[in-house]
Design a protein around this motif. Structure first.
Motif, PDB file in Angstrom:
ATOM      1  N   VAL A  60      50.155  39.201  54.754  1.00 30.19           N
ATOM      2  CA  VAL A  60      49.016  39.167  55.672  1.00 30.19           C
ATOM      3  C   VAL A  60      48.634  37.734  56.024  1.00 30.19           C
ATOM      4  CG1 VAL A  60      46.578  39.787  55.945  1.00 30.19           C
ATOM      5  CG2 VAL A  60      48.112  41.315  54.689  1.00 30.19           C
ATOM      6  N   LEU A  61      48.424  37.507  57.318  1.00 32.34           N
ATOM      7  CA  LEU A  61      47.770  36.287  57.790  1.00 32.34           C
ATOM      8  C   LEU A  61      46.336  36.678  58.128  1.00 32.34           C
ATOM      9  CD1 LEU A  61      50.425  34.906  60.319  1.00 32.34           C
ATOM     10  CD2 LEU A  61      49.972  34.130  57.990  1.00 32.34           C
ATOM     11  N   LEU A  62      45.386  36.018  57.506  1.00 24.48           N
ATOM     12  CA  LEU A  62      43.986  36.400  57.707  1.00 24.48           C
ATOM     13  C   LEU A  62      43.181  35.210  58.208  1.00 24.48           C
ATOM     14  CD1 LEU A  62      41.423  38.207  57.315  1.00 24.48           C
ATOM     15  CD2 LEU A  62      41.412  37.460  54.926  1.00 24.48           C
ATOM     16  N   SER A  63      42.498  35.423  59.326  1.00 22.94           N
ATOM     17  CA  SER A  63      41.555  34.429  59.824  1.00 22.94           C
ATOM     18  C   SER A  63      40.155  34.968  59.517  1.00 22.94           C
ATOM     19  CB  SER A  63      41.761  34.258  61.332  1.00 22.94           C
ATOM     20  OG  SER A  63      40.807  33.376  61.854  1.00 22.94           O
ATOM     21  N   PRO A  64      39.586  34.554  58.393  1.00 29.41           N
ATOM     22  CA  PRO A  64      38.316  35.157  57.967  1.00 29.41           C
ATOM     23  C   PRO A  64      37.130  34.513  58.665  1.00 29.41           C
ATOM     24  CG  PRO A  64      39.078  33.606  56.309  1.00 29.41           C
ATOM     25  CD  PRO A  64      40.026  33.502  57.462  1.00 29.41           C
ATOM     26  N   ARG A  65      36.072  35.276  58.863  1.00 33.32           N
ATOM     27  CA  ARG A  65      34.864  34.684  59.421  1.00 33.32           C
ATOM     28  C   ARG A  65      33.803  34.500  58.344  1.00 33.32           C
ATOM     29  NH1 ARG A  65      32.463  36.692  65.004  1.00 33.32           N
ATOM     30  NH2 ARG A  65      31.887  38.521  63.811  1.00 33.32           N
ATOM     31  N   LEU A  66      33.507  35.561  57.627  1.00 33.21           N
ATOM     32  CA  LEU A  66      32.402  35.473  56.669  1.00 33.21           C
ATOM     33  C   LEU A  66      32.806  35.832  55.238  1.00 33.21           C
ATOM     34  CD1 LEU A  66      29.578  37.082  58.845  1.00 33.21           C
ATOM     35  CD2 LEU A  66      29.833  34.661  58.281  1.00 33.21           C
ATOM     36  N   LEU A  67      34.028  36.288  55.043  1.00 35.00           N
ATOM     37  CA  LEU A  67      34.485  36.689  53.706  1.00 35.00           C
ATOM     38  C   LEU A  67      34.282  35.531  52.741  1.00 35.00           C
ATOM     39  CD1 LEU A  67      35.892  38.853  52.059  1.00 35.00           C
ATOM     40  CD2 LEU A  67      38.069  37.833  52.692  1.00 35.00           C
ATOM     41  N   ASP A  68      33.601  35.772  51.628  1.00 34.39           N
ATOM     42  CA  ASP A  68      33.312  34.626  50.771  1.00 34.39           C
ATOM     43  C   ASP A  68      34.346  34.437  49.680  1.00 34.39           C
ATOM     44  OD1 ASP A  68      32.656  36.291  48.747  1.00 34.39           O
ATOM     45  OD2 ASP A  68      30.515  35.833  48.758  1.00 34.39           O
ATOM     46  N   GLN A  69      34.272  33.231  49.130  1.00 29.38           N
ATOM     47  CA  GLN A  69      35.264  32.771  48.170  1.00 29.38           C
ATOM     48  C   GLN A  69      35.392  33.712  46.980  1.00 29.38           C
ATOM     49  OE1 GLN A  69      34.395  28.801  47.093  1.00 29.38           O
ATOM     50  NE2 GLN A  69      36.297  28.514  45.953  1.00 29.38           N
ATOM     51  N   SER A  70      34.260  34.198  46.486  1.00 32.58           N
ATOM     52  CA  SER A  70      34.311  34.983  45.254  1.00 32.58           C
ATOM     53  C   SER A  70      35.025  36.313  45.496  1.00 32.58           C
ATOM     54  CB  SER A  70      32.906  35.203  44.695  1.00 32.58           C
ATOM     55  OG  SER A  70      32.101  35.857  45.656  1.00 32.58           O
ATOM     56  N   ALA A  71      34.796  36.907  46.677  1.00 33.85           N
ATOM     57  CA  ALA A  71      35.474  38.164  46.988  1.00 33.85           C
ATOM     58  C   ALA A  71      36.980  37.941  47.038  1.00 33.85           C
ATOM     59  CB  ALA A  71      34.978  38.728  48.322  1.00 33.85           C
ATOM     60  N   LEU A  72      37.375  36.830  47.673  1.00 39.23           N
ATOM     61  CA  LEU A  72      38.807  36.525  47.767  1.00 39.23           C
ATOM     62  C   LEU A  72      39.392  36.210  46.399  1.00 39.23           C
ATOM     63  CD1 LEU A  72      39.693  34.337  50.850  1.00 39.23           C
ATOM     64  CD2 LEU A  72      40.675  36.512  50.141  1.00 39.23           C
ATOM     65  N   ALA A  73      38.603  35.521  45.579  1.00 45.22           N
ATOM     66  CA  ALA A  73      39.095  35.120  44.266  1.00 45.22           C
ATOM     67  C   ALA A  73      39.387  36.348  43.407  1.00 45.22           C
ATOM     68  CB  ALA A  73      38.069  34.230  43.580  1.00 45.22           C
ATOM     69  N   ARG A  74      38.592  37.395  43.591  1.00 43.98           N
ATOM     70  CA  ARG A  74      38.784  38.595  42.782  1.00 43.98           C
ATOM     71  C   ARG A  74      39.971  39.417  43.274  1.00 43.98           C
ATOM     72  NH1 ARG A  74      33.078  38.741  43.258  1.00 43.98           N
ATOM     73  NH2 ARG A  74      33.398  40.233  44.918  1.00 43.98           N
ATOM     74  N   ARG A  75      40.424  39.109  44.490  1.00 48.81           N
ATOM     75  CA  ARG A  75      41.601  39.794  45.015  1.00 48.81           C
ATOM     76  C   ARG A  75      42.825  39.194  44.346  1.00 48.81           C
ATOM     77  NH1 ARG A  75      45.981  39.678  48.914  1.00 48.81           N
ATOM     78  NH2 ARG A  75      46.257  37.685  47.894  1.00 48.81           N
ATOM     79  N   GLU A  76      43.232  39.763  43.232  1.00 46.21           N
ATOM     80  CA  GLU A  76      44.344  39.164  42.493  1.00 46.21           C
ATOM     81  C   GLU A  76      45.596  40.001  42.647  1.00 46.21           C
ATOM     82  OE1 GLU A  76      43.623  38.110  38.445  1.00 46.21           O
ATOM     83  OE2 GLU A  76      41.656  37.312  38.992  1.00 46.21           O
ATOM     84  N   ARG A  77      46.727  39.316  42.778  1.00 48.77           N
ATOM     85  CA  ARG A  77      48.019  40.004  42.742  1.00 48.77           C
ATOM     86  C   ARG A  77      48.103  41.156  43.734  1.00 48.77           C
ATOM     87  NH1 ARG A  77      51.569  38.491  39.679  1.00 48.77           N
ATOM     88  NH2 ARG A  77      51.180  36.971  38.084  1.00 48.77           N
ATOM     89  N   ARG A  78      47.705  40.875  44.957  1.00 43.22           N
ATOM     90  CA  ARG A  78      47.903  41.886  45.992  1.00 43.22           C
ATOM     91  C   ARG A  78      49.060  41.406  46.873  1.00 43.22           C
ATOM     92  NH1 ARG A  78      43.390  45.892  45.789  1.00 43.22           N
ATOM     93  NH2 ARG A  78      42.308  45.107  43.983  1.00 43.22           N
ATOM     94  N   VAL A  79      49.068  41.819  48.125  1.00 41.60           N
ATOM     95  CA  VAL A  79      50.151  41.385  49.014  1.00 41.60           C
ATOM     96  C   VAL A  79      50.044  39.883  49.262  1.00 41.60           C
ATOM     97  CG1 VAL A  79      50.399  43.602  50.170  1.00 41.60           C
ATOM     98  CG2 VAL A  79      48.792  41.916  51.066  1.00 41.60           C
ATOM     99  N   PRO A  80      51.182  39.247  49.558  1.00 38.54           N
ATOM    100  CA  PRO A  80      51.163  37.824  49.899  1.00 38.54           C
ATOM    101  C   PRO A  80      50.190  37.566  51.054  1.00 38.54           C
ATOM    102  CG  PRO A  80      53.414  38.572  49.563  1.00 38.54           C
ATOM    103  CD  PRO A  80      52.549  39.789  49.527  1.00 38.54           C
ATOM    104  N   LEU A  81      49.434  36.477  50.944  1.00 42.53           N
ATOM    105  CA  LEU A  81      48.348  36.202  51.893  1.00 42.53           C
ATOM    106  C   LEU A  81      48.347  34.729  52.280  1.00 42.53           C
ATOM    107  CD1 LEU A  81      45.529  37.086  53.159  1.00 42.53           C
ATOM    108  CD2 LEU A  81      44.521  36.285  51.005  1.00 42.53           C
ATOM    109  N   VAL A  82      48.184  34.453  53.570  1.00 47.31           N
ATOM    110  CA  VAL A  82      47.950  33.087  54.030  1.00 47.31           C
ATOM    111  C   VAL A  82      46.688  33.103  54.879  1.00 47.31           C
ATOM    112  CG1 VAL A  82      48.791  31.203  55.499  1.00 47.31           C
ATOM    113  CG2 VAL A  82      50.372  32.401  53.974  1.00 47.31           C
ATOM    114  N   LEU A  83      45.797  32.174  54.607  1.00 52.30           N
ATOM    115  CA  LEU A  83      44.560  32.074  55.391  1.00 52.30           C
ATOM    116  C   LEU A  83      44.737  31.100  56.536  1.00 52.30           C
ATOM    117  CD1 LEU A  83      41.872  31.950  52.576  1.00 52.30           C
ATOM    118  CD2 LEU A  83      42.533  33.894  53.993  1.00 52.30           C
ATOM    119  N   LEU A  84      44.191  31.489  57.680  1.00 54.41           N
ATOM    120  CA  LEU A  84      44.194  30.671  58.877  1.00 54.41           C
ATOM    121  C   LEU A  84      42.739  30.350  59.163  1.00 54.41           C
ATOM    122  CD1 LEU A  84      46.506  32.550  61.357  1.00 54.41           C
ATOM    123  CD2 LEU A  84      46.439  30.087  61.082  1.00 54.41           C
TER     124      LEU A  84
END
Lengths: 342, 342
Positions: A126-150
């Motif tokens: 997944v390529l994700l261009s986030p607007r409001l998703l916060d750091q802690s929510a992303l940090a808890r997303r562990e070991r899911r699909v490969p992700l690159v933030l834009l």
């Protein structure tokens, strides 16, 4: 899909029918390599006649990869994201990879769902261009699909990251207006929500440029906007023009804000750039065609897309626990009629 | 996705952790029903902590449906399609259905692949806005995923179909310019490719309006364009303005063509609408904000989207062999500054 025949035609059957090699059929199906048009038409006809359908999930199980990535953006109606999506599709095609696009509406829950691969087992990454998703929510997303933030997040994100230097870009845009001799330089794009990283960083660049030029900051010239849309730009501009001392220049944090500001200035009887110089941000296509044409900060979207796709494919093929990378794409200030260029 | 734990958390575990009902977790995951923000945040936190991931394909196998449809459009950088996509996402959300978007680039092979469900077993059905895909290719696509076409094809397509009356819409736009007293009414959007149904139908409406007003057709006033982009509109307009007898009005088959034509007229020193009246087509947002604002034919995009989503869901739930339906959405002519409205 119950109607799909379970014992379908195979690649080999299509190749025989079209009188081409299996490799050619594969090239047509995967779109990876250019195939001469008459041959491609023949293969497509054979595919249709035999009702051949590449079984993605079978291929997926065998190779562990489907050749499909997802791109999640906040809003496709913002031309910046539509242009970025087109650049990503182009960059992915160079690697034989298809792109499915998800419009999250900028909703943090939708952004988190996208960061988890949209629950679609077909999606490799997944390529994700986030607007409001916060750091802690992303940090808890562990070991899911490969992700690159834009995007513009400046925190330590637990993912690979491709972005432009928004602070420098905003500084250059503001400095350009100051160099024209303007002293009441407004900014449209401040937001009250501190999670809106794009706004925070462009505001910082604006402050830095004022400071460097010895121009005092006037909070009256930086109205908060609810969003980065045209109507927000028009409303903010109307407010600025109603001030006792209206601005003589405005830096807008998006081209849509600039489009709205330009229209409001026109309705107010002002001439741009004589009475009001305007610079936008995003480098979207319409800025070349508007009357007057709009100066803008243009991120290098093809470069952003190429870096992001490469980073994602490297993560898909590589070690999920390798250290995360951060890469910067370039940007440039495009001077046009709205800030005095001819 | 090898790193995903095979024995993951279940809905029940998430519900216990978040101290809510299983139904609430399901509502958050599927986004079907609004859940109060604090509750939703708690559920999202539990999902992240437990690494819960709804197993789409398992759900798919059980119910036969994934709740995901695909929308394939020719080009997201055309704001019309980005706006249509947003309307489709909104209409689908009302039915608890998610949308993945595919940009076909208008390539017939990509359009055929989309019509076959993108090889994605997760996709329940497809909304396809085809550009050049021909009838025979579609006809040979038998018994694949449920499909609804969005667009202007006037042939007997072997699929459900939602569209606007393009001939009538183009006739109204041209008649509007003739009613202003203009007699050299050009049209920008003619194409040499007969497979381009949009162009064919709008050209027919233009001809009909001229005929009804007793104005002879002048082929010099209908230059062929390679595409419906801004640069095509600007180039065609420059050609028209170089004629011995240039037009006093122009009907453009897209708002992007109109945007380019407007810019070319400005570069030529013309005043719009005094010297040249302009009407576009698509009703995209920027037409309200351009200087001058652009008159345009606006299809009712929310209605198009609602009709299309409903038709697709009916086809997914119903008999694949039931007769195909054709439904029309409405449009309206929006009169703005570029054709003399204030």
């Amino acid at each position: 899909m119950a109607e799909r025949p379970s014992k379908g035609a195979r690649l080999k059957d299509v190749a025989e029918r079209a009188d081409v090699s299996i490799k050619t059929v594969s090239n047509v199906v995967r779109g990876q390599v250019r195939v001469a048009e008459p041959t491609r038409q023949r293969v497509l006809r054979a595919i249709a006649e035999l009702d051949y359908r590449p079984h993605a999930s079978a291929r997926h199980l065998r190779t562990g990869r489907s050749g499909v990535i997802a791109l999640a953006v906040p809003e496709l109606v913002q031309p910046y994201f539509a242009e970025l999506a087109t650049a990503v599709i182009g960059a992915a095609a160079e690697h034989g990879v298809s792109v499915l696009i998800e419009d999250t509406g900028g909703d943090p829950a939708a952004e988190l769902r996208a960061a988890c691969g949209l629950s679609d087992p077909l999606i490799d990454g997944v390529l994700l261009s986030p607007r409001l998703l916060d750091q802690s929510a992303l940090a808890r997303r562990e070991r899911r699909v490969p992700l690159v933030l834009l995007g513009e997040r400046d925190y330590e994100v637990p993912a690979d990251h491709v972005l432009i230097d928004n602070v420098a870009a905003a500084r250059e845009a503001t400095a350009h207006l100051l160099e024209l001799g303007r002293r009441r330089v407004a900014a449209i794009g401040f937001q009250t929500n501190p999670a809106h990283a794009t706004s925070q960083q462009r505001a910082r660049g604006y402050h830095e440029a004022l400071h460097a030029a010895g121009v005092p900051y006037d909070p009256e010239l930086t109205p908060a906007v609810p969003d980065f849309q045209r109507m927000d730009g028009a409303a903010a501009m109307r407010g600025l023009l109603a001030l006792p001392e209206p601005p003589d220049a405005v830096f807008c944090f998006s081209d849509l804000l600039a489009s709205g500001a330009l229209r409001a200035a026109y309705d107010h009887g002002l001439e741009v750039p004589r009475d009001l110089a305007i610079v936008g941000f995003d480098g979207i296509e319409e800025t070349q065609f508007s009357v007057p044409s709009l100066s803008t900060v243009a991120p290098d979207k093809p470069q952003l897309a190429q870096l992001a796709v490469k980073a994602l494919l490297a993560r898909i093929a590589g070690d999920p626990d390798a250290p995360h990378t951060t890469q910067h794409a370039t940007h440039r200030l495009v001077r046009r009629e709205s800030s005095g260029a001819r």
